[in-house]
Enzyme design. Sequence first.
Site, PDB file in Angstrom:
ATOM      1  N   GLU A 194       0.834  -1.201   0.000  1.00 58.77           N
ATOM      2  CA  GLU A 194       0.000   0.000   0.000  1.00 58.77           C
ATOM      3  C   GLU A 194       0.874   1.259   0.000  1.00 58.77           C
ATOM      4  OE1 GLU A 194      -3.694   1.905   2.659  1.00 58.77           O
ATOM      5  OE2 GLU A 194      -2.707   0.041   3.282  1.00 58.77           O
ATOM      6  N   LYS A 225      -9.255   2.894  -2.655  1.00 60.14           N
ATOM      7  CA  LYS A 225      -9.622   2.253  -1.388  1.00 60.14           C
ATOM      8  C   LYS A 225     -10.978   2.757  -0.902  1.00 60.14           C
ATOM      9  CE  LYS A 225      -7.488   1.134   3.096  1.00 60.14           C
ATOM     10  NZ  LYS A 225      -6.282   1.336   3.927  1.00 60.14           N
ATOM     11  N   CYS A 247      -5.787  -3.265   1.683  1.00 62.76           N
ATOM     12  CA  CYS A 247      -5.633  -3.375   3.129  1.00 62.76           C
ATOM     13  C   CYS A 247      -6.951  -3.581   3.871  1.00 62.76           C
ATOM     14  CB  CYS A 247      -4.880  -2.148   3.644  1.00 62.76           C
ATOM     15  SG  CYS A 247      -4.225  -2.331   5.335  1.00 62.76           S
TER      16      CYS A 247
END
Length: 268
Positions: A44, A113, A147
């Site tokens: 990330e 994200k 994540c």
Amino acid sequence: MSTLRTALLQSSGRPGDVSHNLEVLEGAARRAAASGADVLVSSELFLTGYAIGERLHDLAEPADGPSARAVARIAAEHGIAVLYGYPERAGEHVYNTAQLFGPDGERLAGYRKTHLYGDFEREWFTPGELPVVQAELGGLRIGVMICYDVEFPEEVRAHALAGTDLLLVPTAQLHPYEFVAESVVPVRAFESQLYIAYVNRVGPEGDFTFVGLSCLAGPDGVVRVRAGGAEELVYADADADVLKESRALNPYLADRRPELYGTLADRA
């Protein structure tokens, strides 16, 4: 059916130094391609670093910016697909994004994200709104998330229902939440019948300590490869024949009763 050799680059690079991190990415792409890998996955925000505060906005680039062009060149030069994380600038917004280039240097996917973790991410990023982003690579359907997203079973299941075979998850997973890498990720792979490549940062960075433990977990819940607590490049295969066999044996997706689940969403 196909097998996709997957290289997991467990590294934090050098936070704040985009040029250096592109060099690290190119070196990893060279080694991975020489080892027969088809796709290289980094962590990330690998391009810029994670815990760099307002510099995330200073270093943010559009999806077709100079760093994207550099990664496209790396992918094409070494004949390997590359997924990397970076802060994406789009108008007034900055997103925590992962972008995938194919082995010919063509852009295959960009994912923003959707679930931002903690005050730090909510301060610097706008959440994405598209939960399922996919691309075709080497005969497999590739999905991308980042994540914290993988900790939401609804989003992983959405990928399963959309036919994702291999889910690429660049991550910045912190101490003391090692159990996510060790337990949650293999369970997600099992319950949704897909492969998950979970690729973490490692070591101290700002106020955070990243735990490594990158892995590739299979649809049987078995971890094919597990990195430790240092920077390393590890490999494992996502095998379509294993997927086919596992999906035939595991009835989770076939036995769903979606008519019962609407009330769960209604309570949100």
